[in-house]
Write a protein that holds these residues in place. Structure first.
Motif: not given
Ligand code: NAD
Length: 261
Positions: A17, A20-22, A41-42, A56-58, A84, A172, A176, A202-205
Motif C-alpha cells: 500500500g 497511499g497516504q501513509l 500496491d494494487i 501487486v494485489d496482496i 500497511n 475494519y 485490525k 496508529l490513531a487517526g492521521v
Molecule cells: N489514515 C489513518 O487515519 C489511519 C489510522 C490508523 C491506521 N491506519 C492504517 O494505515 C494503513 C494505511 O492507511 P492510509 O490512510 O494510508 O490508507 P490509503 O487508503 O491512503 O492507502 C492504502 C493503500 O493500500 C492500497 N491497497 C488497497 N488494497 C490493496 C491490495 N489488495 N493490494 C495492494 N495494495 C492495496 C491502496 O491502493 C492504497 O494505496 C492502513 O492499514 C490503515 O488501516 C490508517
C-alpha cells in the motif's frame, strides 16, 4: 553522523500500500534513510524518488511471489516488510456500508477481511518466509486504535446531525484486531529464525478532515491533535532498525494518549 542504532541504510524494504497516504510517507522516509525501497500496491502510480513500484494485489499469493522474486533480483532479499495496505470505508461509502450494524453487508465484511487480514497473512508468508530463510528481518503490521478499542461513534454525530446515516462500520475494527494476534503468532514462530514481528497501532492521521470531526476528535486525545504521518514514520524506523533488536511480538501504540484514559 548516523546513529548506528537507527542506521537502516543499505537494507531492503517492502511497503505494501506504498502509494497511499501513509505508505508513501514510509517509502520516502525509508529511502531518505538509505534503504532500498519497493512498494507493492494494487494501483499503478509514481512512488517517491528512489522508490521502486510493483503492481501487486496482496490478496493474490502468486502475484506476491512474483513481485518478491523481482525485488530479490532488483534490490536484494528484503530486511523489512511494512504491512500497511488496508481497506477502510471511505467517507463516501455506499449507505448500507455505513448504516446500522444489523444490516452491514456480508460482502463488505469479506472485502475488508480479505485485504486487511488475508492480504497481511499472505505478505507475511511470502516476504517473511524469504526473510526467515536469510535468518533476519523485521515485519511491521499496521493496526489502528479501532482494532484495539471500539470506534467512538459520537465522533461522527455531526454527520448524523446533518441528516446523514453514519455508523463507523464493524469490519475494519475486527480486521485490525486480527492483526494483533497474527503478530504474536509469527513473533513466536519466527523468533529463532531472526525475524522480529511487531504491530504498530496508529490513531487517526490528520488529512484535512471536517472541522466538526477535528473538534470532537481532538477533545478526546490527551495530546490534543491528530497524528502527523511523519510521526508514524518514526515508529517504523525504530522497528526496522537495531534500536528495536529485543522487541518482538509487541504492540507499539502511537496514539497521542488516546488509549491512556
Ligand atoms: N489514515 C489513518 O487515519 C489511519 C489510522 C490508523 C491506521 N491506519 C492504517 O494505515 C494503513 C494505511 O492507511 P492510509 O490512510 O494510508 O490508507 P490509503 O487508503 O491512503 O492507502 C492504502 C493503500 O493500500 C492500497 N491497497 C488497497 N488494497 C490493496 C491490495 N489488495 N493490494 C495492494 N495494495 C492495496 C491502496 O491502493 C492504497 O494505496 C492502513 O492499514 C490503515 O488501516 C490508517
Amino acid at each position: 553522523m548516523t546513529d548506528p542504532l537507527f542506521d537502516v541504510s543499505g537494507r531492503v524494504a517492502i511497503v505494501t500500500g506504498g502509494l497511499g497516504q501513509l505508505g508513501s510517507v514510509y517509502a520516502a522516509g525509508l529511502a531518505e534513510r538509505g534503504m532500498r525501497v519497493a512498494v507493492f500496491d494494487i494501483v499503478a502510480g509514481s512512488p517517491a524518488e528512489g522508490v521502486r513500484s510493483y503492481e501487486v494485489d496482496i490478496t493474490d499469493r502468486a502475484a506476491l511471489e512474483e513481485a518478491e522474486q523481482a525485488v530479490e533480483r532488483d534490490l536484494g532479499v528484503p530486511h523489512l516488510l511494512v504491512n500497511n495496505a488496508g481497506l477502510d470505508s471511505p467517507p463516501d461509502a455506499p449507505a448500507e456500508e455505513v448504516g446500522p450494524f444489523e444490516t452491514y453487508p456480508e460482502e463488505s465484511f469479506d472485502a475488508v477481511m480479505d485485504v486487511n487480514v488475508k492480504g497481511t497473512l499472505l505478505s507475511c508468508q511470502v516476504v517473511g518466509g524469504a526473510m526467515a530463510r536469510e535468518g533476519r528481518g523485521s515485519i511491521v503490521n499496521i493496526s489502528s486504535i479501532y482494532g484495539l478499542l471500539s470506534p467512538v461513534q459520537d465522533l461522527y454525530a455531526f454527520r448524523r446531525d446533518r441528516g446523514e446515516t453514519f455508523v463507523k462500520p464493524v469490519a475494519y475494527s475486527v480486521s485490525k484486531s486480527a492483526v494483533l494476534n497474527l503478530t504474536r503468532y509469527l513473533a513466536t514462530y519466527w523468533a529463532k529464525s531472526g525475524v522480529r514481528v511487531n504491530t504498530l497501532t496508529l490513531a487517526g492521521v490528520f488529512d484535512e478532515q471536517p472541522r466538526e470531526f477535528l473538534d470532537a476528535y481532538e477533545a478526546r486525545v490527551p495530546l490534543g491533535r491528530m497524528l502527523d504521518a511523519r510521526e508514524a514514520l518514526g515508529a517504523v524506523v525504530f522497528l526496522a532498525s537495531d534500536a528495536s533488536s529485543y522487541v518482538t511480538g509487541a504492540n507499539l501504540v502511537v496514539d497521542g494518549g488516546w488509549s491512556a484514559w
